[in-house]
Design a protein around this motif. Structure first.
Motif, PDB file in Angstrom:
ATOM      1  N   GLN A 189      52.616  36.321 -34.193  1.00  0.00           N
ATOM      2  CA  GLN A 189      54.037  36.449 -34.510  1.00  0.00           C
ATOM      3  C   GLN A 189      54.480  35.447 -35.577  1.00  0.00           C
ATOM      4  O   GLN A 189      53.737  34.526 -35.926  1.00  0.00           O
ATOM      5  N   TYR A 190      55.704  35.641 -36.053  1.00  0.00           N
ATOM      6  CA  TYR A 190      56.244  34.805 -37.122  1.00  0.00           C
ATOM      7  C   TYR A 190      57.609  34.239 -36.736  1.00  0.00           C
ATOM      8  O   TYR A 190      58.245  34.679 -35.769  1.00  0.00           O
ATOM      9  N   LEU A 191      58.047  33.261 -37.512  1.00  0.00           N
ATOM     10  CA  LEU A 191      59.399  32.704 -37.430  1.00  0.00           C
ATOM     11  C   LEU A 191      60.141  33.031 -38.712  1.00  0.00           C
ATOM     12  O   LEU A 191      59.528  33.128 -39.780  1.00  0.00           O
ATOM     13  N   SER A 192      61.452  33.153 -38.640  1.00  0.00           N
ATOM     14  CA  SER A 192      62.274  33.143 -39.845  1.00  0.00           C
ATOM     15  C   SER A 192      62.796  31.729 -40.049  1.00  0.00           C
ATOM     16  O   SER A 192      63.270  31.086 -39.109  1.00  0.00           O
ATOM     17  N   VAL A 193      62.668  31.249 -41.259  1.00  0.00           N
ATOM     18  CA  VAL A 193      63.178  29.932 -41.664  1.00  0.00           C
ATOM     19  C   VAL A 193      64.232  30.181 -42.727  1.00  0.00           C
ATOM     20  O   VAL A 193      64.075  31.072 -43.567  1.00  0.00           O
ATOM     21  N   GLY A 210      60.989  14.264 -40.161  1.00  0.00           N
ATOM     22  CA  GLY A 210      62.287  13.815 -39.678  1.00  0.00           C
ATOM     23  C   GLY A 210      63.441  14.669 -40.164  1.00  0.00           C
ATOM     24  O   GLY A 210      64.540  14.606 -39.604  1.00  0.00           O
ATOM     25  N   GLU A 211      63.204  15.477 -41.199  1.00  0.00           N
ATOM     26  CA  GLU A 211      64.269  16.359 -41.671  1.00  0.00           C
ATOM     27  C   GLU A 211      64.378  17.579 -40.766  1.00  0.00           C
ATOM     28  O   GLU A 211      63.460  17.934 -40.027  1.00  0.00           O
ATOM     29  N   HIS A 212      65.535  18.271 -40.875  1.00  0.00           N
ATOM     30  CA  HIS A 212      65.842  19.396 -40.001  1.00  0.00           C
ATOM     31  C   HIS A 212      65.839  20.702 -40.792  1.00  0.00           C
ATOM     32  O   HIS A 212      66.248  20.735 -41.957  1.00  0.00           O
ATOM     33  N   ILE A 213      65.384  21.755 -40.128  1.00  0.00           N
ATOM     34  CA  ILE A 213      65.509  23.102 -40.685  1.00  0.00           C
ATOM     35  C   ILE A 213      65.964  24.032 -39.567  1.00  0.00           C
ATOM     36  O   ILE A 213      65.828  23.701 -38.383  1.00  0.00           O
ATOM     37  N   GLU A 214      66.495  25.192 -39.951  1.00  0.00           N
ATOM     38  CA  GLU A 214      66.917  26.182 -38.968  1.00  0.00           C
ATOM     39  C   GLU A 214      65.896  27.312 -38.896  1.00  0.00           C
ATOM     40  O   GLU A 214      65.397  27.772 -39.936  1.00  0.00           O
ATOM     41  N   ILE A 215      65.600  27.741 -37.667  1.00  0.00           N
ATOM     42  CA  ILE A 215      64.675  28.854 -37.488  1.00  0.00           C
ATOM     43  C   ILE A 215      65.223  29.781 -36.402  1.00  0.00           C
ATOM     44  O   ILE A 215      66.103  29.410 -35.624  1.00  0.00           O
ATOM     45  N   THR A 216      64.693  31.000 -36.378  1.00  0.00           N
ATOM     46  CA  THR A 216      64.960  31.913 -35.271  1.00  0.00           C
ATOM     47  C   THR A 216      63.709  31.970 -34.394  1.00  0.00           C
ATOM     48  O   THR A 216      62.626  31.547 -34.800  1.00  0.00           O
ATOM     49  N   SER A 217      63.864  32.493 -33.187  1.00  0.00           N
ATOM     50  CA  SER A 217      62.750  32.525 -32.238  1.00  0.00           C
ATOM     51  C   SER A 217      61.687  33.539 -32.682  1.00  0.00           C
ATOM     52  O   SER A 217      61.960  34.405 -33.521  1.00  0.00           O
ATOM     53  N   PRO A 218      60.479  33.456 -32.138  1.00  0.00           N
ATOM     54  CA  PRO A 218      59.358  34.275 -32.616  1.00  0.00           C
ATOM     55  C   PRO A 218      59.632  35.772 -32.565  1.00  0.00           C
ATOM     56  O   PRO A 218      60.241  36.283 -31.629  1.00  0.00           O
ATOM     57  N   SER A 219      59.158  36.454 -33.601  1.00  0.00           N
ATOM     58  CA  SER A 219      59.281  37.907 -33.712  1.00  0.00           C
ATOM     59  C   SER A 219      57.971  38.461 -34.269  1.00  0.00           C
ATOM     60  O   SER A 219      57.119  37.725 -34.743  1.00  0.00           O
TER      61      SER A 219
END
Length: 401
Positions: free
Chosen positions: A189-193, A247-256
């Protein structure tokens, strides 16, 4: 509900869609983005600029028209699109925007061919399709929300560790900002970033395969740094990630995603080109961690040279520690070819003393042309289509199975 006459009307548009489908979808996206520029933050503009998204949509619309009498035939496609939509947090209200602009594009592109009967039939057909998609995606969202540590939508993660896998590929270890665990993904599966691109003044999403076995604590994505003066948005996102620090932040969605490892004891063959090996690495690590290797596993990978060969040590180690694992590597541009390696692009017919096992499972990941080459070879060797699984990076255009 569509009447039988309206179904016949939709079927009658199939030749027009075959001839004008991409023209229609290009006009549709231009129209929609003009009317709703905020949607540029949701759609991958890299796939817009290279035409992949327009082609994929044209093929999907055509397939829907061809199967209007029995749309259930399209469930594998609906599942694929549903996973992509939920990975991007697509919401029901956005289907209305798409529908309004799709019908508008049909009128404007087809002109006199877009009679009142045709337009009315397509309005009802689109409503039928959107209801189907919204209902299916609601089920996927529910699974995400009810999974242990699960969530829907975008969530902040911290880059805890960066590891250079080759001169081009770096792995990013992502942990939830809230300190909790993560839902166990299915290998493959993959993540969206999503990241903000100052060059475009937009948020842009990008899918990256999870490149580690499920562990409940973190996700790993392995990203290729792109080069060139005129980078597409895809390359901009990948390079933005390479610029980010621990230490930096990113946004992702759960696995799809539905390109996943099957639970079986069959022999397995993994075939990848370049960065296409990332979902297969997750599958391999999962098999090893669970000690679930059935009979044998053959790892076939091709890239330009040893400089850009990511995870080479991990594969060699896996092979050394597991007698049922073997590997085969192809280097395309290398001046030095290690013993046992092959020169050139992957050619399955050149592998010494190997013939495809018609009972094995084959997992292929890479660009469309790469997948089709090896899919066709396996089919010609009498491997059943049901034993061949593949994932095309970007919007899927291949129709092979």
């Amino acid at each position: 509900m569509l009447t039988e006459k309206q179904k016949e009307t939709i079927l009658a548009t199939v030749p027009v869609l075959r001839e004008n489908g991409v023209v229609l979808t290009k006009h549709f996206y231009k129209r929609m983005f003009n009317n709703h520029p905020e949607l540029k933050n949701i759609f991958n503009l890299g796939n817009q600029s290279n035409g992949k998204q327009q082609t994929a949509l044209a093929m999907a619309v055509l397939a829907y028209a061809e199967n209007i009498a029995n749309p259930g035939i399209l469930m594998p496609v609906i599942d694929l699109i549903g996973h992509k939509h939920t990975s991007l947090n697509i919401q029901p209200e956005q289907y209305s925007i798409v529908g309004e602009n799709l019908i508008g594009a049909i009128k404007e592109v087809l002109q006199e061919l877009a009679t009142n009967d045709v337009v009315e039939a397509w309005i009802i057909a689109y409503k039928q399709l959107s209801d189907l998609m919204i209902g299916y995606e609601a089920g996927l969202y529910n699974k995400k929300a009810t999974h242990e540590n699960g969530w829907t939508g975008w969530k902040s993660f911290v880059i805890r560790k960066k590891v250079e896998e080759s001169k081009e590929v770096t792995s990013f270890y992502l942990y939830p900002e809230d300190g909790g665990g993560v839902p166990l993904h299915l290998p493959g599966q993959y993540l969206s970033v999503r990241a903000f691109l100052p060059q475009l003044g937009l948020l842009q999403p990008r899918q990256y395969s999870i490149s580690c076995a499920p562990n409940g604590e973190f996700y790993r994505i392995s990203v290729k740094k792109e080069s060139g003066m005129a980078l597409r948005p895809d390359g901009m996102i990948s390079n933005r990630l390479h610029e980010m620090q621990e230490g930096e932040h990113i946004e992702i969605t759960s696995p799809s995603g539905n390109f996943i490892l099957k639970e079986s004891a069959n022999n397995k063959v993994f075939i990848s080109g370049g960065i296409g090996q990332t979902p297969l690495i997750a599958m391999l690590e999962s098999i090893i961690s669970k000690d679930e290797l059935g009979n044998s596993l053959l790892w076939i990978h091709g890239c330009r040279s040893s400089d850009v060969h990511a995870f080479s040590e991990a594969i060699v180690k896996a092979e050394a520690n597991n007698k049922n694992i073997s590997s085969c590597f192809f280097y395309e541009d290398a001046t030095y070819i290690p013993d046992g390696y092959y020169k050139g692009r992957i050619d399955l017919s050149k592998i010494n003393q190997w013939q495809p096992d018609t009972n094995a499972e084959y997992y292929i990941c890479g660009p469309a042309a790469f997948i089709k080459t090896h899919y066709d070879y396996l089919k010609n060797c009498n491997v059943p289509a049901d034993n061949i699984f593949f994932e095309e990076f970007g919007p899927q255009a291949l129709q092979l199975n």
